[in-house]
Design an enzyme around this catalytic site. Structure first.
Site, PDB file in Angstrom:
ATOM      1  N   LYS A  80      19.531  27.619  -0.359  1.00 15.49           N
ATOM      2  CA  LYS A  80      20.682  28.608  -0.454  1.00 15.49           C
ATOM      3  C   LYS A  80      21.865  27.541  -0.444  1.00 15.49           C
ATOM      4  CE  LYS A  80      18.381  32.639  -0.319  1.00 15.49           C
ATOM      5  NZ  LYS A  80      17.423  33.300   0.549  1.00 15.49           N
ATOM      6  N   HIS A  88      20.894  33.483   4.754  1.00 17.58           N
ATOM      7  CA  HIS A  88      22.001  33.646   3.894  1.00 17.58           C
ATOM      8  C   HIS A  88      23.029  33.284   4.891  1.00 17.58           C
ATOM      9  CE1 HIS A  88      20.896  35.037   0.122  1.00 17.58           C
ATOM     10  NE2 HIS A  88      19.996  35.900   0.581  1.00 17.58           N
ATOM     11  N   SER A 142      20.343  40.332   2.810  1.00 15.72           N
ATOM     12  CA  SER A 142      20.659  39.884   1.339  1.00 15.72           C
ATOM     13  C   SER A 142      21.011  40.864   0.251  1.00 15.72           C
ATOM     14  CB  SER A 142      19.575  39.075   0.830  1.00 15.72           C
ATOM     15  OG  SER A 142      18.460  39.908   0.699  1.00 15.72           O
TER      16      SER A 142
HETATM   17  C1  LIG Z   1      16.058  33.502   0.380  1.00 14.75           C
HETATM   18  C2  LIG Z   1      15.460  33.980   1.636  1.00 14.75           C
HETATM   19  C3  LIG Z   1      14.052  33.393   2.005  1.00 14.75           C
HETATM   20  C4  LIG Z   1      13.213  32.557   1.204  1.00 14.75           C
HETATM   21  O1  LIG Z   1      14.014  31.225   1.059  1.00 14.75           O
HETATM   22  P1  LIG Z   1      13.435  30.133  -0.003  1.00 14.75           P
HETATM   23  O2  LIG Z   1      13.877  28.789   0.671  1.00 14.75           O
HETATM   24  O3  LIG Z   1      14.085  30.563  -1.256  1.00 14.75           O
HETATM   25  O4  LIG Z   1      11.938  30.586  -0.001  1.00 14.75           O
HETATM   26  C5  LIG Z   1      13.780  33.950   3.248  1.00 14.75           C
HETATM   27  N1  LIG Z   1      14.556  34.878   3.725  1.00 14.75           N
HETATM   28  C6  LIG Z   1      15.564  35.345   3.487  1.00 14.75           C
HETATM   29  C7  LIG Z   1      16.492  36.365   4.269  1.00 14.75           C
HETATM   30  C8  LIG Z   1      16.262  34.876   2.314  1.00 14.75           C
HETATM   31  O5  LIG Z   1      17.263  35.535   1.787  1.00 14.75           O
END
Ligand SMILES: *Cc1c(COP(=O)(O)O)cnc(C)c1O
Length: 399
Positions: free
Chosen positions: A245, A214, A186
């Site tokens: 996301k 992602h 990310s």
């Molecule tokens: C955003 C993210 C999460 C967490 O996801 P949420 O549904 O927002 O709790 C976990 N792992 C990665 C790599 C992320 O980018």
């Protein structure tokens, strides 16, 4: 309202003051109205390159309707944890739908991606086991690893040789071994070298786990993720994804074998001890996966990528260093944290919302802006964003 500060928490006040003097304190930017590609933050209309709303699904009419219909029909809450009285038929249906989409046997949905990771890693491993983890893996993987009490060994970011060095050193490990990586990272937008990691997992007899937060809805056919994108079907034991996301709502899920999912139903602590999603969330996610699996979804993913390619190409043409990104996450490398934060502030005052990331989120001296384009940005939004970035970047002597 009482303003007296009890002495017991004085240390928190001091910690906050310390963050402020070190310029590490952040203020929340408040969104008024909808989460969209052009949105109103702190009372100002800005082009939004900071959300994870890759496909623009947060405001999609079909998802909105699904949430409203489900609320009318089933109410606003599930009333219990999954293992007691809070498993609704729609929860089961969504899990089956995601499993089909990901082309695996089974799936379990959690309240967030964070707890999907933390709950899974801590459930399947114990103190006699070993976790081999990329140094840039998400915080929820790190927390899950710590909760499991397993031994944690970290390999250099995307460094296959370093990963193998650890696996060689631990060849005679007695417990289980878990090799774990983000599918897409990310902070820099890079993609994990999954084929090589799967080779290592097979050679050294590791459980293979990928956090595809992602990548779902972004990479692979119709957004099936990095496993599909890199042709690794059948080689990854545990696939984690998020519903927060590209899917546009909230939640996380774990995909894999029927045994894995059955075990998590029995042992994953967030599944047993935290209430399940309300009908509106589950119905939204059902509508989102139905959309992804349609021609309209295909068009959205393609639009996301054409926007991504355009935006990256133009940034490079303007002379910005966009690092090693291979996805819609495109960093603009700045180096000095102070300067990155100033860059972000000045962009915002000219109508563009891009976050700056500095230490400790990224290594010292590698401060950057992080842009994320979506399928719903118009070409004219991106052209205007580039114009602002060029103007401010030149003013601050970044290009
Ligand atoms: C955003 C993210 C999460 C967490 O996801 P949420 O549904 O927002 O709790 C976990 N792992 C990665 C790599 C992320 O980018």
């Amino acid at each position: 309202m009482s303003t007296t500060r009890r002495p017991q928490l004085q240390y928190l006040h001091e910690a906050i003051e310390d963050l402020k003097t070190r310029h590490l304190y952040f203020r929340l930017k408040v969104l008024e109205g909808e989460q969209k590609s052009v949105a109103n933050y702190d009372g100002k209309e800005v082009i939004n390159l900071s959300s994870n709303n890759y496909l623009g699904l947060t405001t999609h009419p079909k998802l909105r309707r699904a949430a409203i219909d489900a609320t009318r029909k089933f109410g606003v809450g599930s009333g219990a944890v999954r293992t007691i009285a809070g498993t609704m038929k729609m929860h089961m249906d969504l899990e089956e739908q995601i499993a089909r989409f990901k082309q695996v046997e089974a799936c379990v949905v959690f309240q967030s991606g964070f707890v999907a990771n933390a709950g899974t890693v801590s459930a399947i491993l114990g103190k006699e086991d070993l976790i081999i983890s990329d140094e840039l893996n998400h915080a929820s993987i790190i927390d899950g690893a710590r909760l499991s009490k397993a031994t944690i060994k970290v390999f250099k970011h995307k460094d296959i040789a370093d990963c193998e060095r650890i696996l060689k050193e631990t060849e005679n490990w007695n417990g289980k071994k878990l090799l774990i990586t983000d599918g897409v990272f990310s902070m820099d937008g890079g993609i994990a070298n999954l084929p090589a990691l799967c080779d290592l997992a097979e050679r050294y007899n590791c459980i293979m786990m990928v956090d595809d937060a992602h990548a779902s809805g972004v990479l692979g056919s119709r957004g099936r993720g990095t496993i599909d994108h890199l042709g690794c079907h059948g080689r990854v034991d545990i696939q984690v994804g998020t519903l927060s996301k590209a899917i546009g709502s909230i939640g996380g899920y774990v995909c894999g074998s029927r045994d894995l999912i059955e075990f998590l139903y029995q042992r994953a602590r967030p599944f047993l001890f935290s209430t399940s999603h309300p009908p509106s969330v589950t119905a939204t996610c059902q509508a989102a996966f139905a959309l992804l699996d349609s021609a309209a979804g295909d068009r959205l993913v393609k639009k996301l990528w054409s926007n991504t390619k355009f935006f990256k190409r133009q940034l490079k043409k303007l002379g910005f260093n966009t690092g090693k990104s291979e996805t819609p996450i495109t960093p603009i490398m700045v180096g000095d944290a102070e300067k990155a934060f100033q860059f972000s502030r000045e962009l915002f005052s000219e109508g563009l919302f891009v976050v700056a990331l500095g230490f400790p989120t990224v290594p010292e001296g590698k401060a950057r802006l992080r842009t994320i384009v979506t399928a719903t940005h118009k070409r004219s939004d991106l052209e205007r964003a580039l114009e602002i970035i060029e103007r401010v970047g030149k003013r601050l002597a970044i290009v």
